[in-house]
Design an enzyme around this catalytic site. Structure first.
Site, PDB file in Angstrom:
ATOM      1  N   LEU A   1       8.574 -77.318  11.374  1.00 21.89           N
ATOM      2  CA  LEU A   1       9.651 -77.103  10.415  1.00 21.89           C
ATOM      3  C   LEU A   1       9.099 -76.207   9.319  1.00 21.89           C
ATOM      4  CD1 LEU A   1      11.128 -80.724  10.015  1.00 21.89           C
ATOM      5  CD2 LEU A   1      12.102 -78.841  11.332  1.00 21.89           C
ATOM      6  N   ASP A   2       9.937 -75.323   8.778  1.00 20.45           N
ATOM      7  CA  ASP A   2       9.501 -74.468   7.674  1.00 20.45           C
ATOM      8  C   ASP A   2       8.940 -75.332   6.545  1.00 20.45           C
ATOM      9  OD1 ASP A   2      10.462 -72.372   9.132  1.00 20.45           O
ATOM     10  OD2 ASP A   2      12.203 -71.984   7.846  1.00 20.45           O
ATOM     11  N   ARG A   3       7.964 -74.799   5.848  1.00 20.05           N
ATOM     12  CA  ARG A   3       7.295 -75.556   4.789  1.00 20.05           C
ATOM     13  C   ARG A   3       8.257 -76.228   3.794  1.00 20.05           C
ATOM     14  NH1 ARG A   3       1.726 -74.464   1.651  1.00 20.05           N
ATOM     15  NH2 ARG A   3       1.988 -76.041   0.057  1.00 20.05           N
TER      16      ARG A   3
END
Length: 233
Positions: A60-62
């Site tokens: 997942l994106d940061r």
């Protein structure tokens, strides 16, 4: 150490809530990451000596929070990775986005190009070299007229770099608090959450569904007093 929320765990997999603003795996910042965090949890819980095996199956994106599954064995990692490739592995997201949608349901199909230098993606003509097809379905669950924000459910068909963020922004409904592609909520936490994960158990073959909703705080206050709606998400 950050407190870890474990949603499900057995001998083969562990499902946790990814904490927003923590990377899925180690990166050049050197900040604590989810892979290390879950390894430390397993090491401490089971008093395991030496290195703990943990397979990273998806990311997942940061800045994004929500449901993540990790594999506790190499066999489970291999089988879950196959599910990702074969699209058996399904993720759904919630997002609070700018504006009112013309249609409450729809499908977005674009071609995205990833700019490695800037770590950003953009919508391009499909003829452009290295352009990849990106497809998602959206459904508007609620519209807040006062704030001109919509709560949207998103089902991904492909897993491109920053896909949801880029496609919604290009469509004129950028995600509130998106520092890269957004128009509103600068300095706020991005209102994008991976709330549902459906997988086939790598050993039992049972279909498993996991849900995890964000706390109704900040931008997510749009979820407040919508209990019946939340239960049906």
């Amino acid at each position: 150490m950050e407190k870890l929320k474990v949603i499900y765990e057995d001998n083969h997999i562990i499902v946790v809530e990814k904490i927003p603003n923590i990377p899925s795996q180690s990166d050049k910042t050197g900040d604590m990451d989810m892979l290390t965090l879950v390894k430390e949890y397993i090491k401490e819980k089971y008093n395991k000596p030496g290195n703990v095996y943990l397979g990273l199956v998806h990311r997942l994106d940061r800045p994004v929070g929500g449901v993540m599954v990790f594999a506790k064995t190499s066999k489970a990692a291999s089988r879950l990775s196959n599910q990702v490739r074969e699209k058996v592995f399904k993720k759904e997201y919630l997002a609070v986005v700018d504006g009112k949608f013309e249609n409450t349901k729809g499908t977005l199909i674009d071609y995205l190009y990833k700019d490695e230098r800037n770590n950003m993606s953009r919508v391009v003509n499909k003829e452009k070299k290295n352009a990849k097809e990106a497809k998602l379905d959206y459904e508007v669950l609620k519209y807040n007229e006062v704030k001109d924000l919509s709560l949207v459910k998103i089902n991904l068909h492909t897993g491109r770099h920053h896909q949801i963020r880029v496609q919604l922004s290009h469509f004129g409904h950028s995600i509130f608090g998106d520092q890269k592609y957004g128009t509103r909520g600068k300095g706020k936490q991005i209102a994008l959450w991976a709330y549902k994960l459906v997988i086939e158990h790598p050993v039992t073959k049972e279909t498993l569904e996991f849900k995890d909703l964000p706390e109704p705080m900040g931008t997510w206050c749009i979820l407040k007093n919508e209990n019946s709606m939340i239960e049906n998400i």
